[in-house]
Design a protein around this motif. Structure first.
Motif, short mmCIF file in Angstrom:
data_model
loop_
_atom_site.label_atom_id
_atom_site.label_comp_id
_atom_site.label_asym_id
_atom_site.label_seq_id
_atom_site.Cartn_x
_atom_site.Cartn_y
_atom_site.Cartn_z
N PHE A 160 -8.83 6.53 -4.10
CA PHE A 160 -8.84 7.91 -3.60
C PHE A 160 -10.15 8.20 -2.92
N VAL A 168 -3.23 12.60 0.10
CA VAL A 168 -3.65 11.32 0.65
C VAL A 168 -4.15 10.39 -0.45
N ASN A 226 0.85 -1.18 0.00
CA ASN A 226 0.00 0.00 0.00
C ASN A 226 0.88 1.23 0.00
N ARG A 276 -3.76 6.81 -2.50
CA ARG A 276 -3.28 5.48 -2.13
C ARG A 276 -3.17 4.65 -3.40
N ASP A 279 -10.21 14.55 -5.06
CA ASP A 279 -11.30 14.09 -4.21
C ASP A 279 -12.41 15.12 -4.05
N PRO A 314 -2.24 5.74 2.10
CA PRO A 314 -2.58 7.13 1.83
C PRO A 314 -1.62 8.13 2.47
N TYR A 339 -9.90 10.06 0.10
CA TYR A 339 -9.55 10.35 1.49
C TYR A 339 -9.72 11.83 1.82
N LEU A 340 -9.77 12.65 0.81
CA LEU A 340 -9.88 14.09 1.07
C LEU A 340 -11.22 14.61 0.58
N HIS A 341 -12.19 13.72 0.47
CA HIS A 341 -13.48 14.14 -0.06
C HIS A 341 -14.19 15.04 0.94
N ARG A 342 -14.57 16.23 0.46
CA ARG A 342 -15.25 17.15 1.35
C ARG A 342 -16.62 17.53 0.85
#
Ligand code: SF4
Ligand code: SF4
Lengths: 167, 362, 367
Positions: free
Chosen positions: C41, C22, C11, C24, C366, C14, C43-46
């Motif tokens: 991906f 982040v 891995n 991965r 993301d 991330p 991990y930074l979803h907002r």
């Protein structure tokens, strides 16, 4: 066709060693401070009590919902008064849109930027804390007449002014 | 007092302690040079807050690291994990036994000094492999594999590169080699040998551009990813102690060791060692990192043949011009020319852009 | 006889020094060789696209700052272009010039970061990176001067820009323009001929032209593969048709080409800024736009040649104060589509280099 036998390596090494002759691009921060931009959007808002009419345009413009404003009629002096004006600087992203929205020039961006706090609750600022005072300098964001009075920003382009074109 | 020193055991113990303290102290110096020198070359200042000019930064870092919690991964092979830093650290200190600080000022004037250096020096890679294997971390394992690969390959050009020096000096003892450089340091007589040795030494002690096993941009921290606290400090120490040892060896066999005018011999030695280290810092600042297969190719296809040719050339020269009086200008010119021609022509054989492996999904 | 070895899964990310955020990569390795990868991906979803549906059209601008935080100005610009299309707003002349200057400065900024980070991924110990960041710092000073902040500028507005340039801006910019070519030459001396760098980047991670087009890849990555596609020329938005500049393209589409194309684009951007600084007229910087915008019912797609590729915003309006639908075409994400084809067969070290050469920002991937 370029020949490569380590000459590129040597060329690179020449560049790095030459750097020793130049000024380092460093500011020793707590002791040396650069002037920030005249329009800096610092970590606080400054609010002018006398000018504010309580129209709440700023609160509506704020897309973060960081401004809370409560107005009430003061029956004693027969006036419409701002009862609460509170900004959660923890939610505020210092975008300056509220300052641009305020039609009465009552709201400014603050110029300070060292406002770390230990608790989230301390970030909520009320009317008294936000008032325009000497230890709460106002930046010239969206207020050019104020910007003119502030010191000129220190620029790196001007700070390190070696003429590289001669090399 | 003199009786005490006459006792060989006391003599040995005393100088061993002295040497170890020198090594540890000098490592602090190296860390300082590295961080300040590199900072300066990168248009920064480097640490300058702790102590005068930041001289105590290394001490502060050491204290900080020693106070850290020592974390051992749950799946680690605990004993090996614990032993690895020690196995890596001890051989490095042993190298200093044969480094001549002044004429004869060395712990053991072995008549096979140079051989001893390489025999001992490569043991520490066992410690590194132990660290990588026992951490039960894939990054550590990859780092450890790379280390073994590079050590196995680079040992050969490393040893072959100094054979030229040995031929010229006529001895394997480090002190004798320094004495043989009274007129002229061997770097002038052995430019090719020096370049190969320097590069191979960088690979051997895993300094940039060959620092594949801890490649921070790829393998996080390589073999010591899972180390913290005291053990991490040990590995950090190993890295710099190895660099110090290699720089000391390079200055001994190529730069004339303690030989030099005006300054006292031990100072000359230190100046050369630290100067050599500065060159290593310099290359680290400038170069990107090579890839593992390029690392192998460089060792086997570039350095090994050149080192062999260098030996042949040196041998022929020694036969043709046996010990010339004064400065052997002809030798210097011929050697530089040979080195230049060989490097330029041989580098034509290396080409860019290979290394893709056709793989099929299994 | 080939030795049968077990592939093992690594891995990358991330949280990894070289995944630019982040990201991965779940890589299946055979020794050091990558057999298969699976990008992961999110991990930074907002939820930027959903958030935007509850904000006024002006309030979305700071949100776009936070998508690709390295190229905030371009994001601002792409978004306001879309809104202007939707609401049919005219932009004053001076604002157009300011926008061009800002967008090109931002492009230089981004390419400095991209090239620096790429060389870092090749293993250089931060030197080119720091040199490039030094120049980026100078540009950020200028951005700070006009907008008040160094990263999240929030400078463009529907119908222009928020404030006029301060008086000190143009002299400082001229000074920067004067010294920048020497700096670029310095980077080239430092790294362009470096044999190790060439060995690490040349013919590595080749993206064929056809694949680039098929995957919808744009920006410097596509241009490095030889696709001569630049929205500034192909669909000139704003006033780009008034400037003279070339589109640098690569030949093979390897990692080194992507790097050289970026360096060449910086020079072209300098050229554009020089022309814009010469010609910039006086006048208002924002047209008369109501504070709370109510665009007519409809939809619009505004796009521009962002530093990383085609950055587009698609807006649907239902006549209200907030968009009904807000969609982003993030170049970072779409440029990643060919990642698998580019990585397979290379070593882990190359994977890092190739990934670095694509130049992505996770904030944009993301969203
Ligand atoms: S600066 Fe922006 S986020 Fe902060 S209160 Fe004003 S409008 Fe809201
Ligand atoms: S917009 Fe200005 S005047 Fe209106 S409430 Fe806010 S600060 Fe007061």
């Amino acid at each position: 066709m370029k020949l490569h036998f380590g000459n590129g390596l040597l060329k690179g090494m020449l560049v790095t060693i030459k750097q020793n002759l130049r000024h380092p691009t460093v500011t020793q921060y707590p002791e040396q401070r650069l002037n920030t931009s005249r329009r800096i959007r610092g970590q606080e808002l400054v609010w002018n009590k006398t000018r504010c009419t309580g129209c709440a345009t700023c609160a509506k413009a704020c897309h973060q919902g960081a401004i809370q404003i409560v107005t009430a009629t003061n029956t004693e002096n027969n006036k419409y008064e701002v009862e609460t004006y509170r900004v959660d600087t923890g939610y505020c992203i210092q975008c300056g849109i509220c300052v641009e929205a305020c039609p009465y020039d009552a709201l400014f961006m603050g110029a300070r930027y060292e406002k770390a706090k230990y608790r989230r609750a301390e970030l909520v600022e009320n009317k008294e804390q936000m008032a325009d005072s000497l230890d709460r300098p106002v930046s010239g964001y969206f207020h050019p007449e104020r910007a003119e009075k502030l010191p000129v920003q220190t620029l790196l382009v001007e700070k390190i002014n070696e003429d590289r074109s001669k090399e | 007092m003199t009786e005490l020193f006459a006792n060989p055991w006391f003599h040995w113990a005393f100088y061993t302690v002295l040497l170890i303290s020198f090594a540890l102290g000098a490592v602090m110096g190296l860390i300082y040079i590295e961080r300040r020198g590199m900072g300066r070359m990168q248009s920064r200042l480097g640490p300058n807050r702790t102590g005068p000019f930041g001289l105590l930064q290394a001490v502060a870092d050491a204290v900080k690291v020693l106070l850290k919690e020592d974390i051992v991964p749950a799946n680690a092979d605990k004993v090996v994990h614990w032993l690895a830093p020690i196995v890596a650290f001890v051989p490095v200190l042993l190298i200093f036994a044969v480094v001549p600080f002044m004429n004869g000022a060395m712990l053991a004037d072995l008549n096979i000094g140079i051989l001893y250096v390489f025999a001992i020096g490569s043991i520490s890679s066992v410690g590194i492999f132990m660290a990588g294997w026992s951490s039960s971390n894939k990054y550590s394992l990859l780092g450890a594999m790379r280390d073994v690969a590079s050590i196995v390959s680079y040992e050969i050009p490393l040893v072959l590169a100094i054979i030229g020096v040995v031929i010229l000096a006529g001895s394997l003892s480090t002190n004798e080699i320094v004495k043989a450089q009274a007129n002229i340091p061997f770097i002038l007589l052995q430019p090719l040998g020096f370049i190969i040795f320097f590069a191979a030494a960088c690979a051997e002690i895993n300094r940039s551009p060959f620092d594949l096993l801890e490649a921070d941009s790829e393998l996080v921290a390589g073999f010591h990813t899972e180390y913290s606290g005291m053990k991490f400090a040990m590995f950090y120490l190993v890295e710099y102690a190895e660099a110090l040892a290699m720089c000391a060896i390079i200055s001994t066999i190529f730069l004339g060791g303690w030989q030099g005018p005006v300054l006292p011999p031990w100072l000359w030695f230190l100046v050369k060692t630290f100067g050599m280290f500065y060159v290593m810092v310099w290359t680290r600042t400038t170069f990107p990192r090579v890839r593992i297969d390029q690392l192998m190719a460089l060792a086997w296809k570039f350095m090994l043949p050149l080192a062999l040719i260098n030996i042949v050339v040196t041998a022929i020269e020694v036969v043709i011009w046996p010990t010339p009086a004064g400065l052997p200008w002809v030798l210097i010119i011929v050697n530089f020319a040979v080195a230049g021609i060989l490097i330029v022509t041989w580098s034509r054989l290396m080409k860019y852009g290979w290394g893709r492996v056709e793989t099929t999904l299994r | 006889m080939a030795l049968h070895t077990e592939p093992f899964i690594l891995n990358i990310g991330p949280v990894h020094p070289s995944t630019h955020g982040v990201f991965r990569i779940r890589a299946t390795l055979d020794g050091e060789v990558i057999v298969d990868i699976e990008p992961v991906f999110g991990y930074l979803h907002r939820g930027v696209e959903k958030l935007a549906e509850q904000r006024t059209y002006t309030g979305i601008i700071p949100l776009t700052d936070r998508m690709d935080y390295i190229t905030s100005m371009s994001n601002n610009l792409a978004y306001v272009l879309a809104v202007e299309k939707l609401a049919k707003v005219k932009v004053p002349e001076r604002a157009e010039y300011i926008r061009v200057i800002m967008a090109e400065m931002q492009r230089i900024c981004n390419h400095l970061v991209a090239a620096g980070a790429f060389i870092n991924d090749c293993g250089a110990f931060f030197t080119p990176f720091l040199y490039m960041f030094r120049e980026r710092e100078k540009l950020m000073d200028l951005f700070e001067m006009v907008s008040g902040q160094r990263l999240t500028y929030n400078y463009m507005r529907v119908g222009g820009v928020s404030q006029d340039l301060p008086a000190e801006f143009l002299p400082a910019l001229r000074k920067f323009l004067k010294e920048m070519p020497a700096h670029i030459a310095e980077y080239e001396r430092l790294i362009n001929d470096n044999e190790i760098f060439l060995a690490r980047s040349r013919m590595i991670g080749i993206l064929p032209k056809e694949l680039a087009i098929n995957c919808g890849i744009s920006g410097p990555v596509a241009r490095a593969s030889g696709v001569k596609w630049d929205l500034r020329k192909a669909d000139p938005y704003g006033i780009y048709d008034r400037f003279e500049f070339d589109i640098p393209t690569g030949t093979v589409g390897d990692a080194n080409d992507r790097y050289t194309v970026r360096i060449a684009e910086m020079k072209q951007s300098l050229r554009i800024i020089e022309q814009a600084v010469e010609k910039i007229p006086a006048g208002p910087v924002i047209s008369d736009v109501p504070k709370v915008l109510h665009p007519p019912v409809g939809e619009a797609y505004g796009h521009l040649e962002g530093p990383k590729g085609e950055l587009g915003f698609y807006l649907v309006s239902d006549g209200g104060i907030a968009p009904y639908r807000f969609h982003v075409r993030p170049p970072s994400l779409i440029n990643l589509t060919a990642l698998r084809q580019m990585l397979i067969g290379w070593k882990i070290q190359d994977a890092i280099t190739i990934f670095g050469s694509i130049d992505i920002t996770m904030g944009e991937v993301d969203r």
